[in-house]
Design an enzyme around this catalytic site. Structure first.
Site, PDB file in Angstrom:
ATOM      1  CD1 TRP A  70       0.571  16.237  19.108  1.00  0.00           C
ATOM      2  CD2 TRP A  70       0.728  13.737  20.371  1.00  0.00           C
ATOM      3  NE1 TRP A  70       0.838  15.162  18.128  1.00  0.00           N
ATOM      4  CE2 TRP A  70       1.475  13.758  19.462  1.00  0.00           C
ATOM      5  CE3 TRP A  70       0.362  13.153  21.221  1.00  0.00           C
ATOM      6  CZ2 TRP A  70       1.424  12.955  19.051  1.00  0.00           C
ATOM      7  CZ3 TRP A  70       1.231  11.908  21.388  1.00  0.00           C
ATOM      8  CH2 TRP A  70       1.783  11.632  19.649  1.00  0.00           C
ATOM      9  CG  HIS A 128      -7.559  14.808  20.092  1.00  0.00           C
ATOM     10  ND1 HIS A 128      -7.894  13.737  19.515  1.00  0.00           N
ATOM     11  CD2 HIS A 128      -8.051  15.595  18.704  1.00  0.00           C
ATOM     12  CE1 HIS A 128      -8.827  13.572  18.434  1.00  0.00           C
ATOM     13  NE2 HIS A 128      -9.057  14.616  17.861  1.00  0.00           N
ATOM     14  CG  HIS A 148      -8.858  12.061  24.160  1.00  0.00           C
ATOM     15  ND1 HIS A 148      -7.393  12.305  25.195  1.00  0.00           N
ATOM     16  CD2 HIS A 148      -8.858  11.939  22.333  1.00  0.00           C
ATOM     17  CE1 HIS A 148      -6.216  11.478  23.591  1.00  0.00           C
ATOM     18  NE2 HIS A 148      -7.104  11.753  22.334  1.00  0.00           N
ATOM     19  CG  ASP A 188      -8.481   9.726  18.306  1.00  0.00           C
ATOM     20  OD1 ASP A 188      -8.433  10.387  19.561  1.00  0.00           O
ATOM     21  OD2 ASP A 188      -7.229   8.719  17.788  1.00  0.00           O
ATOM     22  CG  HIS A 230      -8.291  12.620  15.269  1.00  0.00           C
ATOM     23  ND1 HIS A 230      -7.655  13.508  15.044  1.00  0.00           N
ATOM     24  CD2 HIS A 230      -6.913  11.742  16.230  1.00  0.00           C
ATOM     25  CE1 HIS A 230      -6.751  13.782  16.403  1.00  0.00           C
ATOM     26  NE2 HIS A 230      -6.612  12.406  16.446  1.00  0.00           N
ATOM     27  CG  HIS A 252      -4.699   7.536  14.831  1.00  0.00           C
ATOM     28  ND1 HIS A 252      -3.464   8.452  15.392  1.00  0.00           N
ATOM     29  CD2 HIS A 252      -5.410   8.132  15.961  1.00  0.00           C
ATOM     30  CE1 HIS A 252      -3.800   8.309  16.684  1.00  0.00           C
ATOM     31  NE2 HIS A 252      -4.765   8.076  16.839  1.00  0.00           N
ATOM     32  CD  GLU A 290      -6.040   8.519  21.268  1.00  0.00           C
ATOM     33  OE1 GLU A 290      -5.274   7.927  19.723  1.00  0.00           O
ATOM     34  OE2 GLU A 290      -6.142   9.957  20.726  1.00  0.00           O
TER      35      GLU A 290
HETATM   36 ZN   LIG Z   1      -5.357   9.615  18.499  1.00  0.00          ZN
END
Ligand SMILES: [Zn+2]
Length: 216
Positions: free
Chosen positions: A19, A49, A53, A55, A59, A163, A175
């Protein structure tokens, strides 16, 4: 009546995609037999992340639960792979005909799987879950959701909202799946995030095995 296990996780390696504002991935030999050490020992540095992975609620919520509190049943058991045709986002209109039920584990296969993992550059226009679809999934009381790029929400749109809607509903999020070798249908899922205390996320290995539904 089961097929073979299919690995739907993304390999971790130095320089892989992450990201935009997250730490980069570095896997480095700290002890090396080639340099006279008795063993090879690597150091792994990455954001939690990145790659495949999960969440945890913390988060996005200050008082939320950590990934180590996830019930194992969230990610072990029957899961359904749904193919999404919309090239922009997952919308309620496309989800409704699938009649998703409460307690289900649902993995969305979008064009991301074939497209986004080909490059180490971050793909900005990946397919994400629209906030409207996120609220729909929350109302359906889905147990677990998996997506095939780095976030359930978009980069420019619906990142926080999606989210919030999903994590607030107690839905566990996987994700960074690669579903390019998986057909839509019924599967057995095993996905286990690393047990990192109070962590907002954790790398995970995810595998699927087709469930052959026998007609009687
Ligand atoms: Zn996420």
């Amino acid at each position: 009546m089961e097929g073979d296990w299919i690995d739907v996780s993304v390999p971790l390696r130095t320089g892989m995609v992450h990201w935009p504002d997250n730490p980069s991935v570095s896997i480095e030999r700290m002890l090396d037999i080639e340099r006279g050490d008795v063993a090879n020992v690597s150091k792994l540095s990455m954001g939690v992340h990145t790659g495949t992975h999960m969440d945890a609620p913390i988060h996005f919520f200050r008082m939320g639960r950590g990934i180590d509190t996830m019930p194992l049943s969230a990610t072990i058991g029957r899961a359904c792979v749904i193919e999404i045709r919309d090239p922009e986002s997952i919308k309620p209109e496309e989800l409704r005909p699938h009649r998703i039920q409460g307690g289900e584990r649902v993995l969305f296969k979008t064009r991301n799987s074939a497209r986004c993992w080909q490059t180490d550059d971050f793909v900005e226009d990946f397919v994400y879950i629209s906030q409207e679809a996120a609220r729909y999934l929350a109302v359906q009381r889905v147990q677990t959701i998996g997506v095939d790029y780095l976030s359930v929400g978009g980069l420019f749109k619906d990142g926080v909202e999606t989210h919030h809607a999903l994590l607030e509903a107690g839905i566990w999020l996987i994700e960074g799946l690669n579903l390019s070798h998986v057909e839509p249908g019924a599967y057995e899922l095993i996905c286990l995030p690393l047990k990192i205390e109070d962590a907002d996320g954790a790398p995970a290995r995810a595998i699927l095995r087709a469930v052959k539904l026998t007609a009687k």
